[in-house]
Design a protein around this motif. Structure first.
Motif, PDB file in Angstrom:
ATOM      1  N   ILE A 159      -4.055   0.341  -9.692  1.00 18.97           N
ATOM      2  CA  ILE A 159      -4.102  -0.657 -10.769  1.00 18.97           C
ATOM      3  C   ILE A 159      -3.076  -1.757 -10.518  1.00 18.97           C
ATOM      4  O   ILE A 159      -3.349  -2.941 -10.730  1.00 18.97           O
ATOM      5  N   ALA A 160      -1.893  -1.370 -10.048  1.00 20.00           N
ATOM      6  CA  ALA A 160      -0.862  -2.361  -9.734  1.00 20.00           C
ATOM      7  C   ALA A 160      -1.363  -3.353  -8.689  1.00 20.00           C
ATOM      8  O   ALA A 160      -1.219  -4.575  -8.834  1.00 20.00           O
ATOM      9  N   TYR A 161      -1.973  -2.831  -7.637  1.00 19.92           N
ATOM     10  CA  TYR A 161      -2.493  -3.685  -6.558  1.00 19.92           C
ATOM     11  C   TYR A 161      -3.614  -4.593  -7.064  1.00 19.92           C
ATOM     12  O   TYR A 161      -3.645  -5.787  -6.751  1.00 19.92           O
ATOM     13  N   GLU A 162      -4.529  -4.046  -7.860  1.00 22.31           N
ATOM     14  CA  GLU A 162      -5.684  -4.819  -8.336  1.00 22.31           C
ATOM     15  C   GLU A 162      -5.306  -5.922  -9.319  1.00 22.31           C
ATOM     16  O   GLU A 162      -6.063  -6.862  -9.506  1.00 22.31           O
ATOM     17  N   THR A 163      -4.163  -5.787  -9.954  1.00 24.86           N
ATOM     18  CA  THR A 163      -3.756  -6.793 -10.959  1.00 24.86           C
ATOM     19  C   THR A 163      -2.648  -7.719 -10.457  1.00 24.86           C
ATOM     20  O   THR A 163      -2.059  -8.459 -11.251  1.00 24.86           O
ATOM     21  N   GLY A 164      -2.372  -7.685  -9.150  1.00 24.91           N
ATOM     22  CA  GLY A 164      -1.475  -8.684  -8.573  1.00 24.91           C
ATOM     23  C   GLY A 164      -0.022  -8.303  -8.444  1.00 24.91           C
ATOM     24  O   GLY A 164       0.793  -9.126  -8.009  1.00 24.91           O
ATOM     25  N   PHE A 165       0.339  -7.066  -8.795  1.00 23.14           N
ATOM     26  CA  PHE A 165       1.734  -6.641  -8.647  1.00 23.14           C
ATOM     27  C   PHE A 165       1.982  -6.194  -7.210  1.00 23.14           C
ATOM     28  O   PHE A 165       1.103  -5.610  -6.565  1.00 23.14           O
ATOM     29  N   THR A 166       3.171  -6.456  -6.719  1.00 19.69           N
ATOM     30  CA  THR A 166       3.476  -6.180  -5.321  1.00 19.69           C
ATOM     31  C   THR A 166       3.572  -4.695  -5.022  1.00 19.69           C
ATOM     32  O   THR A 166       3.287  -4.265  -3.900  1.00 19.69           O
ATOM     33  N   ASN A 167       3.994  -3.890  -6.008  1.00 20.49           N
ATOM     34  CA  ASN A 167       4.068  -2.446  -5.818  1.00 20.49           C
ATOM     35  C   ASN A 167       4.086  -1.757  -7.177  1.00 20.49           C
ATOM     36  O   ASN A 167       4.263  -2.393  -8.223  1.00 20.49           O
TER      37      ASN A 167
END
Length: 324
Positions: A271-279
């Motif tokens: 979910i972090a990756y899919e929403t633009g967070f680096t990690n």
């Protein structure tokens, strides 16, 4: 005492209030408070915040100063204070009132659009409303008093799904304002620095973010999209939206992550990756900053699971990020 001060001068004399921090709210972007007779008069000094505020007087007398102008409210009257407007209150001992405060972005649907922005942005970037106070005689023939009372009841009782009920009622209240002002030919009074072309540029930025939040989106790129310098764009965005560009982008990513937490079984990292967070570490930290709980706890809370303790995984990930 009814001297109109400039917006900037009023802000300079007012204290900033972080509503999320002062009320330590849960994963909601609104709060409601019912104030009974106090026995003594009381005063709330000049302050401002990023929330829209409604004061509905049930009985007694309530005095408000908003952007340098004084207003006296009686039982049945309603006051509206826009986001970032300096205001102070003086309540008489016998007064009873309901105070509603909510993030303007609560008025957006789960999918933010530039279409909705045309209705919502005026409440964020205006320096005053066409009608600051709506009197009892006008409200008595509407559903507004009942909607306000229902918001207060839902917020205080916090039954299952109260967030949906509150958001629905607040949207209905503001739809009533918008239709009423349009029928009367009234318009929001914008800050002198805000032009129509600036609003159009802002809508472009909001639309671009909604379509590309999962990718790298920089303020520098958005400045070029608006044909502005980086420094001017940063000041313009903050003044218009009430949040810095990076804060708004994070807000969008967190709300998009919420949808995935609710509707999918994907991992925190996915979910972090899919929403633009680096990690995942940074995602959890930012989610907790905006929602006062970790993503895991948010999901557990939603589905009424045991939330008495944070999971070891959550604690380890956040601790690892904090120690860097």
């Amino acid at each position: 005492m009814s001297i109109t001060l400039s917006h900037a001068a009023s802000i300079a004399k007012a204290q900033y209030e972080d509503i999320r921090k002062s009320f330590n709210t849960e994963a909601v972007s609104f709060c409601a408070h019912y104030h009974e007779r106090s026995g003594l008069p009381s005063e709330i000094p000049a302050h401002y915040h990023e929330y829209i505020e409604l004061i509905y007087v049930i009985e007694g007398t309530f005095v408000a100063t908003v952007s340098g102008r004084d207003f006296v409210l009686s039982g049945g009257d309603l006051l509206i204070v826009n986001a970032n407007e300096p205001h102070s209150f003086y309540r008489k001992a016998e007064s009873k009132f309901i105070c509603l405060q909510f993030d303007p972005f609560l008025l957006f649907s789960s999918i933010r659009t530039s279409f909705e922005a045309r209705f919502i942005m005026p409440f964020i970037i205006s320096c005053s409303s066409p009608q600051r106070v709506v009197k009892k005689a006008e409200l008595d023939t509407t559903s507004i008093p009942g909607l306000i009372q229902n918001v207060q009841n839902e917020y205080s009782q916090k039954d299952y799904g109260y967030e949906l009920s509150v958001r629905s009622d607040i949207c209905r209240i503001f739809l009533w304002f918008l239709r009423k002002w349009r029928a009367q030919g009234l318009e929001m009074e914008m800050k002198e620095s805000v032009r129509n072309e600036d609003i159009e540029r802002l809508e472009k930025v909001l639309e671009y973010i909604d379509q590309n939040y999962m990718n790298t989106v920089s303020a520098d790129k958005m400045a070029k999209l608006c044909n502005m310098s980086y420094s001017y764009f940063s000041r313009f965005f903050k003044a218009s939206v009430g949040r810095s560009f990076s804060e708004y982008l994070t807000y969008v990513r967190v709300t998009e992550a919420e949808k995935r937490l609710i509707s999918t079984g994907k991992s925190i990292s996915q979910i972090a990756y899919e929403t633009g967070f680096t990690n995942a570490s940074y995602f959890i930290t930012q989610f907790k900053r905006y929602r006062n709980m970790t993503p895991k706890k948010f999901k557990q809370r939603l589905f009424n699971e045991d939330i008495s303790l944070e999971t070891p995984d959550d604690i380890e990930i956040v601790s690892t990020y904090a120690s860097r």
